[in-house]
Design an enzyme around this catalytic site. Structure first.
Site, PDB file in Angstrom:
ATOM      1  N   GLU A 735       6.442  14.869  30.400  1.00  0.00           N
ATOM      2  CA  GLU A 735       6.754  15.448  29.388  1.00  0.00           C
ATOM      3  C   GLU A 735       5.884  15.822  28.291  1.00  0.00           C
ATOM      4  OE1 GLU A 735       9.034  16.578  27.644  1.00  0.00           O
ATOM      5  OE2 GLU A 735      10.165  15.361  28.896  1.00  0.00           O
ATOM      6  N   ASP A 803       7.051  18.883  36.011  1.00  0.00           N
ATOM      7  CA  ASP A 803       6.864  18.523  37.562  1.00  0.00           C
ATOM      8  C   ASP A 803       5.109  18.452  37.982  1.00  0.00           C
ATOM      9  OD1 ASP A 803       9.602  17.578  37.137  1.00  0.00           O
ATOM     10  OD2 ASP A 803      10.288  19.518  38.566  1.00  0.00           O
TER      11      ASP A 803
END
Length: 906
Positions: A735, A803
């Site tokens: 995030e 990621d």
């Protein structure tokens, strides 16, 4: 309405930070006597009676421990090696430890103390090499044994971690978690959601006294339960009980859906006075009546949470004031998951059949409902007889004015009598044609998901209204926010509404009406009883698209908890937090996040593609990010009165599940509409508390982590640090990295679309982004019919870059390791012959364990900006040199490609 941006680029060869200090240095063998030296010395001393007794007791305890280890290892051996008869099966470490342990009591002690230094051996596959000191003791508490067991059971050591790491880390889990017949997939994160719902089920099912007794509520000064908690629980349980009453739901049939369809139909035809369009039913201007009718029907549909023709949203104006809540309109979803499905003949035939079934069923249920109403009101008989004079009888559906090839032209007001199945067949074909036209007028998903600049198109209201003259926007807006009127509108595609105008002009009204009615049926039929035809028709489509076993229906209680969770999520979250988010969870979760932010800022000065000016700005944005963990404060999870006020207008009755869900949906839309024109509520959340998810919101520059995802196996408050940073750290770093991905990097620290990096930095970033686009575009999945579907590297680049942030979590863990170890938070687990670094990456991979049907993964590749889980693990870690170092992967192996072929962002 946050979007993700996606420029294209080349390769980047700049290395990540190197030479990270290793915390697990082996101490000097001369510094102090070893454990075994002490044992040897002790065995040479004469034993007194007490010592003999203690020695015997110790041996008995160790023998019992060896039996437990042996039983567990035997089961794991069978899991990893099949029946054990093959000649090339791997020999697992756990089995070796057990075989050694059962020889003698002394051997047991030795095996237990040295188990972490025995490497797994597999024919032809290099085993991970442990690097920690063999004398370091492991934790043998029950919690540690259970945690170690869960990791061991997830592995399949027949796979080489340097060539097939996803299956190495998750193969055991995948073997023991077959896909349920009623699902298209099952994954590690889904199991957390199931566990969360089991807890909620207990809350919804218990009587009030027992739930209050378990401290799920805040007590008043008198020691009695808070009355607002009682209000919330009654609504939660009322909605749950109404959902669980399957007998009543099936007895009611499709009546609740028919009443919604009636309202859409009456508004569309202009046969009812509507408050959003005064004089609507009285006007003699047919064009105006049609315009108001379309407006009223769409507004009604949108107020029930169903999109049709277009979508409605309210969010910050990222080009002007990101905190000013502004009206945003966009293209609608389609009846099928993505435009590609409209080119697949078998899928289109099934979809057409489902639409036909819905249309025929709506007519039949309407007739039944009218007959029931006649019994209650005999005066309606004359009206009913008048309706039956022509086919099809009013009010289902209006065939007048049809002039396309399939409907045979205009017959002057009504079609001649015909077979209702044939008419439904023609309408279904026309609906699909209509949806294909809308799909062709829409932006592709790649642009929609990845380019926030392309989808930011502010238009003054007066100018916008002219782009779709068949629609009365003032009437539409007033139905949602009567006291607020927008001065401008933001659209994601400036050409969509002009094109929609042409599409509506060229489409018979009967087709548009049938489209709106079937949109409602497709969205709402799941709230009917499972024996109704509408439910079965919609379910058959979902089964085919996701590979679900026909006729398989899951646990009703889980479905009902999910509906309550989605409808009254903040209320449910209050009780979930009380039961599942106590202790130091919030404090430790927040520390992991802030440690990762610090690691990110520290890494900026080492990133070769980022110049000093841009690095300074990036650090400023990282500092400005708002971190929210656990639960929202607006409505305030800690204050039941705040929640009771939030849900004040939600009317819940135990006998009307369908209507209960609609009431909760209308409340959410009403609350959203009230924010129009106001400043953003800094405490508001876009997810409910028990949700297993997290998000970055670019206009608000915030990262949010609901309590629902801070659960095992993603998060454990007492886990060793290397597991916490590997598991929950990947969520947090993902995030955070979204703030600097291909889309997020285009928003400054205030959430405004702005070029805040230098041109040189942006150009070098684009080179690495192209590298990752090309990398993921080379991956593909099978669709179940032998066809390859390649990933869209542009559509998924934002999530793939997110990621890549796992490296920041690795660095954050390393930076606090020594302090954490001194505090006892880096303890070892029994039976795991892996280093802490290796376990960090194993715990990362474990979060993405998943079994998925080919049909479901095909939908994901076509319509989801997230890559399939296998590529989220192996694609990500192949770009992380620290992974290859941890597992000693040989150069050129799949997980250790040449440095120049790695896509190195951070």
């Amino acid at each position: 309405m946050a979007r993700a941006a996606r420029p294209s680029t080349d390769e980047e060869t700049a290395p990540l930070l190197q030479d990270v200090s290793h915390p697990d240095e082996t101490p000097s063998p001369h510094s102090q006597p070893t454990f075994f030296e002490r044992v040897s010395a002790a065995t040479r001393e004469p034993l007194n009676p007490l010592a003999k007794f203690l020695a015997i007791a110790t041996l008995v305890f160790l023998l019992l421990s060896s039996v437990f280890i042996g039983l567990f290892a035997g089961a794991q051996h069978k899991l990893n090696t099949g029946d054990g008869n093959g000649s090339h099966k791997p020999v697992t470490t756990t089995l070796t430890v057990t075989q050694t342990a059962i020889q003698t009591a002394t051997d047991i002690t030795t095996a237990t103390a040295t188990s972490t230094s025995i490497a797994t051996t597999t024919v032809g596959i290099p085993a991970p090499v442990p690097t920690r000191a063999p004398e370091e003791n492991a934790c043998f508490t029950p919690d540690c044994i259970v945690l170690a067991s869960s990791i061991i059971s997830s592995l399949d050591t027949s796979n080489d971690p340097c060539e097939n790491f996803y299956d190495f880390a998750n193969g055991g889990w995948m073997k023991s978690h077959p896909i349920p017949s009623d699902k298209g997939s099952i994954g590690s994160l889904e199991t957390i959601a199931v566990n969360n719902r089991r807890l909620l089920q207990q809350i919804f099912s218990q009587d009030s006294s027992s739930i209050f007794a378990s401290a799920a509520s805040i007590q008043t000064d008198t020691g009695k339960p808070n009355p607002y908690d009682d209000i919330l629980l009654k609504k939660l349980r009322g909605l749950y009980d109404s959902c669980m009453d399957e007998e009543l739901l099936n007895a009611r049939g499709a009546d609740p859906l028919i009443r919604v369809i009636r309202e859409i139909r009456k508004r569309f035809r202009g046969d009812v006075f509507d408050p959003i369009a005064p004089g609507h039913a009285e006007t003699g201007d047919d064009k105006k009546k049609e315009r108001l009718g379309l407006t009223a029907a769409v507004a009604f549909l949108h107020s029930r949470g169903v999109d049709g023709l277009f979508t409605l949203g309210i969010d910050g104006d990222v080009g002007d004031d990101p905190n000013k809540m502004t009206l945003q309109l966009g293209q609608p979803s389609l009846g099928l998951p993505s435009p590609e499905y409209y080119e697949e003949e078998a899928i289109v035939d099934l979809y057409k059949n489902v639409l036909e079934r819905l249309l025929v069923n709506l007519y039949e249920e309407e007739e039944t409902l009218m007959q029931q109403e006649q019994l209650m009101e005999p005066s309606a008989l004359t009206i009913h007889e008048e309706r039956l004079r022509v086919w099809p009888p009013w009010p289902w559906p209006p065939w007048e004015g049809d002039d396309d090839d399939d409907d045979g032209g205009d017959d002057g007001g009504h079609r001649k009598p015909g077979n209702r199945s044939e008419e439904a067949h023609k309408l279904a074909k026309n609906i699909i044609k209509f949806e294909k036209k809308i799909a062709n007028a829409s932006l592709d998903l790649e642009t929609l998901f990845s380019d926030p600049i392309a989808v930011y198109n502010p238009i003054p209201y007066d100018e916008f209204a002219d782009t779709f003259p068949q629609f009365d926007f003032p009437a539409y807006f007033s139905s949602f926010a009567p006291r607020t009127f927008p001065s401008r509108v933001i659209v994601d595609n400036p050409y969509f509404f002009p094109n929609l105008s042409s599409i509506v002009d060229s489409t018979p009204r009967s087709t548009i009406q049938a489209y709106l009615e079937t949109r409602a049926a497709l969205a709402l039929a799941q709230n009917l009883g499972t024996e109704t035809e509408a439910w079965k028709a919609v379910r058959s489509l979902e089964e085919r698209l996701r590979g679900i076993k026909p006729g398989a229906v899951g646990d009703r209680a889980q479905f009902c908890v999910e509906k309550v969770e989605g409808s009254l999520g903040f209320a449910a979250g209050r009780f979930f937090v009380k039961e599942a988010f106590g202790g130091e969870s919030k404090k430790r979760g927040t520390k992991v996040i802030t440690d990762i932010i610090d690691a990110f800022k520290d890494s900026l000065k080492h990133i070769k593609w980022m110049d000093e000016e841009s690095a300074k700005a990036a650090a400023g944005k990282a500092d400005a990010i708002k971190v929210k963990v656990g639960y929202p404060l607006s409505p305030n999870t800690e204050d039941p009165r705040s929640l009771a006020n939030y849900y004040y207008n939600v009317k819940i009755q135990k006998t009307t599940f369908f209507e209960n869900v609609l009431s909760a949906t209308q409340n959410e839309i009403f609350k959203l509409a009230l924010s129009l024109g106001k400043q953003r509520d800094p405490e508001a959340w876009l997810m409910y508390t028990s949700q297993v998810n997290a998000y970055f919101n670019p206009p608000a520059n915030e990262i949010v982590f609901p309590a629902g995802i801070l659960q095992a196996p993603v998060f454990g408050g007492n886990w060793p640090g290397y597991l916490v940073y590997g598991a929950f750290g990947q969520v947090a770093s993902h995030e955070l990295t979204h703030a600097f991905d291909s889309s997020g990097r285009l928003y400054n620290q205030d959430g405004k679309l702005e070029q805040w990096w230098t041109n040189a930095t942006s150009e070098r970033y684009n080179v690495i982004q192209k590298c990752i686009v090309d990398q993921y575009s080379s991956y593909y999945v099978e669709d179940g019919e032998g066809k390859r579907i390649y990933l869209n590297g542009n559509m998924t680049s934002g999530e793939n870059i997110g990621d890549s942030g796992i490296i920041q979590s690795f660095r954050a863990w390393k930076s606090q390791f020594q302090e954490s170890k001194k505090a006892g938070n880096e303890y070892l687990l029994p039976g795991l012959p892996y280093t802490r670094e290796q376990l960090f990456f194993i715990s990362f991979a474990n979060q993405w364990a998943q079994n998925i049907k080919p049909e479901s993964v095909a939908i994901r590749v076509r319509a989801d900006p997230h890559s399939p889980n296998r590529f989220r693990v192996e694609g990500t870690l192949s770009n992380v040199p620290e992974f290859a170092e941890a597992f000693k992967c040989p150069a050129g192996s799949k997980m250790n490609p040449p440095q120049e072929k790695r896509c190195l962002f951070w």
